[in-house]
Write a protein that holds these residues in place. Structure first.
Motif, PDB file in Angstrom:
ATOM      1  N   ALA A 198       0.841  -1.199   0.000  1.00  0.00           N
ATOM      2  CA  ALA A 198       0.000   0.000   0.000  1.00  0.00           C
ATOM      3  C   ALA A 198       0.877   1.251   0.000  1.00  0.00           C
ATOM      4  O   ALA A 198       0.585   2.230  -0.686  1.00  0.00           O
ATOM      5  CB  ALA A 198      -0.941  -0.006   1.196  1.00  0.00           C
ATOM      6  N   ALA A 199       1.973   1.221   0.767  1.00  0.00           N
ATOM      7  CA  ALA A 199       2.885   2.369   0.811  1.00  0.00           C
ATOM      8  C   ALA A 199       3.549   2.568  -0.541  1.00  0.00           C
ATOM      9  O   ALA A 199       3.742   3.701  -0.984  1.00  0.00           O
ATOM     10  CB  ALA A 199       3.934   2.174   1.900  1.00  0.00           C
ATOM     11  N   ASP A 233       2.265   2.021  -3.357  1.00  0.00           N
ATOM     12  CA  ASP A 233       1.262   2.595  -4.251  1.00  0.00           C
ATOM     13  C   ASP A 233       0.943   4.044  -3.912  1.00  0.00           C
ATOM     14  O   ASP A 233       0.115   4.663  -4.564  1.00  0.00           O
ATOM     15  CB  ASP A 233      -0.032   1.771  -4.205  1.00  0.00           C
ATOM     16  CG  ASP A 233       0.138   0.414  -4.870  1.00  0.00           C
ATOM     17  OD1 ASP A 233       1.066   0.280  -5.692  1.00  0.00           O
ATOM     18  OD2 ASP A 233      -0.642  -0.496  -4.545  1.00  0.00           O
ATOM     19  N   GLY A 234       1.576   4.586  -2.875  1.00  0.00           N
ATOM     20  CA  GLY A 234       1.368   5.976  -2.524  1.00  0.00           C
ATOM     21  C   GLY A 234       0.241   6.210  -1.539  1.00  0.00           C
ATOM     22  O   GLY A 234      -0.183   7.351  -1.352  1.00  0.00           O
ATOM     23  N   ASP A 235      -0.248   5.157  -0.881  1.00  0.00           N
ATOM     24  CA  ASP A 235      -1.289   5.304   0.134  1.00  0.00           C
ATOM     25  C   ASP A 235      -0.651   5.948   1.364  1.00  0.00           C
ATOM     26  O   ASP A 235       0.069   5.300   2.111  1.00  0.00           O
ATOM     27  CB  ASP A 235      -1.886   3.939   0.472  1.00  0.00           C
ATOM     28  CG  ASP A 235      -2.983   4.017   1.524  1.00  0.00           C
ATOM     29  OD1 ASP A 235      -3.288   5.134   1.995  1.00  0.00           O
ATOM     30  OD2 ASP A 235      -3.527   2.948   1.879  1.00  0.00           O
ATOM     31  N   MET A 236      -0.898   7.249   1.565  1.00  0.00           N
ATOM     32  CA  MET A 236      -0.226   7.990   2.631  1.00  0.00           C
ATOM     33  C   MET A 236      -0.608   7.490   4.017  1.00  0.00           C
ATOM     34  O   MET A 236       0.182   7.578   4.947  1.00  0.00           O
ATOM     35  CB  MET A 236      -0.480   9.488   2.494  1.00  0.00           C
ATOM     36  CG  MET A 236       0.165  10.084   1.233  1.00  0.00           C
ATOM     37  SD  MET A 236       1.893   9.589   0.965  1.00  0.00           S
ATOM     38  CE  MET A 236       2.712  10.526   2.214  1.00  0.00           C
ATOM     39  N   ALA A 237      -1.812   6.940   4.184  1.00  0.00           N
ATOM     40  CA  ALA A 237      -2.190   6.369   5.483  1.00  0.00           C
ATOM     41  C   ALA A 237      -1.297   5.168   5.797  1.00  0.00           C
ATOM     42  O   ALA A 237      -0.871   4.984   6.944  1.00  0.00           O
ATOM     43  CB  ALA A 237      -3.660   5.960   5.478  1.00  0.00           C
ATOM     44  N   ALA A 238      -0.983   4.364   4.784  1.00  0.00           N
ATOM     45  CA  ALA A 238      -0.096   3.220   4.982  1.00  0.00           C
ATOM     46  C   ALA A 238       1.327   3.686   5.277  1.00  0.00           C
ATOM     47  O   ALA A 238       2.030   3.079   6.092  1.00  0.00           O
ATOM     48  CB  ALA A 238      -0.114   2.315   3.757  1.00  0.00           C
ATOM     49  N   TRP A 275       9.304   6.439   1.757  1.00  0.00           N
ATOM     50  CA  TRP A 275       8.442   6.523   0.576  1.00  0.00           C
ATOM     51  C   TRP A 275       8.895   7.664  -0.314  1.00  0.00           C
ATOM     52  O   TRP A 275       9.330   8.712   0.161  1.00  0.00           O
ATOM     53  CB  TRP A 275       6.988   6.745   0.987  1.00  0.00           C
ATOM     54  CG  TRP A 275       6.076   6.851  -0.190  1.00  0.00           C
ATOM     55  CD1 TRP A 275       5.544   5.821  -0.911  1.00  0.00           C
ATOM     56  CD2 TRP A 275       5.624   8.054  -0.825  1.00  0.00           C
ATOM     57  NE1 TRP A 275       4.781   6.320  -1.951  1.00  0.00           N
ATOM     58  CE2 TRP A 275       4.812   7.685  -1.915  1.00  0.00           C
ATOM     59  CE3 TRP A 275       5.831   9.402  -0.577  1.00  0.00           C
ATOM     60  CZ2 TRP A 275       4.208   8.606  -2.743  1.00  0.00           C
ATOM     61  CZ3 TRP A 275       5.233  10.330  -1.411  1.00  0.00           C
ATOM     62  CH2 TRP A 275       4.421   9.917  -2.475  1.00  0.00           C
TER      63      TRP A 275
END
Length: 168
Positions: free
Chosen positions: A4-5, A7-12, A33
């Motif tokens: 997830a990180a 893919d740019g998922d900032m919460a992850a 990241w």
């Protein structure tokens, strides 16, 4: 979480940073990241610079030499602060997307807020391509798909001095 990180998922990314141990934070800033690095003439195309510039409209047999040194500070929270072009080739407008991508990076936070050792970085980006011999010529030159090469110019922080050992 790592997928997830990536893919740019900032919460992850935030969750991954929260899971870092104190020992991992003391290792100095570690890249957690980064957005994809812009590429010239490929996926994630960089916007062209001024019309008529060699980078915007490449001419056959001509390969311009472009480079920049980008300096940036990594804050105690792991966010990049004050990313800027320090020096470079005559035209530098082409590097704005690179600076923007660097400014979005996330590094490991400092174990202690006042520990800023190794938290200023300098990276050099150079526009290059592989060597090739164009059809009908005997002269090798840069040709083909252009890319950026990156080298880290950061000076390593000094190591703490160790007490000299005295033979017994």
């Amino acid at each position: 979480m790592r997928l997830a990180a990536s893919d740019g998922d900032m919460a992850a990314v935030e969750a991954l940073i929260a899971r870092l141990t104190e020992e991992q934070k003391r290792m100095g800033p570690t890249l957690i990241w980064s957005p994809p690095t812009p590429t010239p003439y490929g996926p994630g195309n960089m916007p062209p610079i001024e019309r008529g510039s060699p980078l915007a409209e490449p001419q056959p047999g001509y390969f311009p030499f472009f480079w920049v040194d980008v300096g940036f500070a990594i804050g105690a929270d792991g966010r990049v602060e004050s990313a800027e072009i320090l020096r470079g080739s005559e035209l530098k407008g082409w590097a704005k997307p690179l600076v923007k991508a660097i400014a979005q990076r996330r590094y490991s936070p400092a174990a202690e807020p006042d520990d800023l050792a190794g938290r200023y970085r300098v990276e050099r980006y150079t526009l290059t391509a592989d060597f090739g011999t164009p059809k009908g010529s005997l002269i090798r030159r840069r040709a083909g798909m252009r890319r950026f090469e990156r080298i880290d110019l950061t000076v390593a922080p000094p190591k703490p001095a160790e007490a000299p050992t005295v033979p017994s």
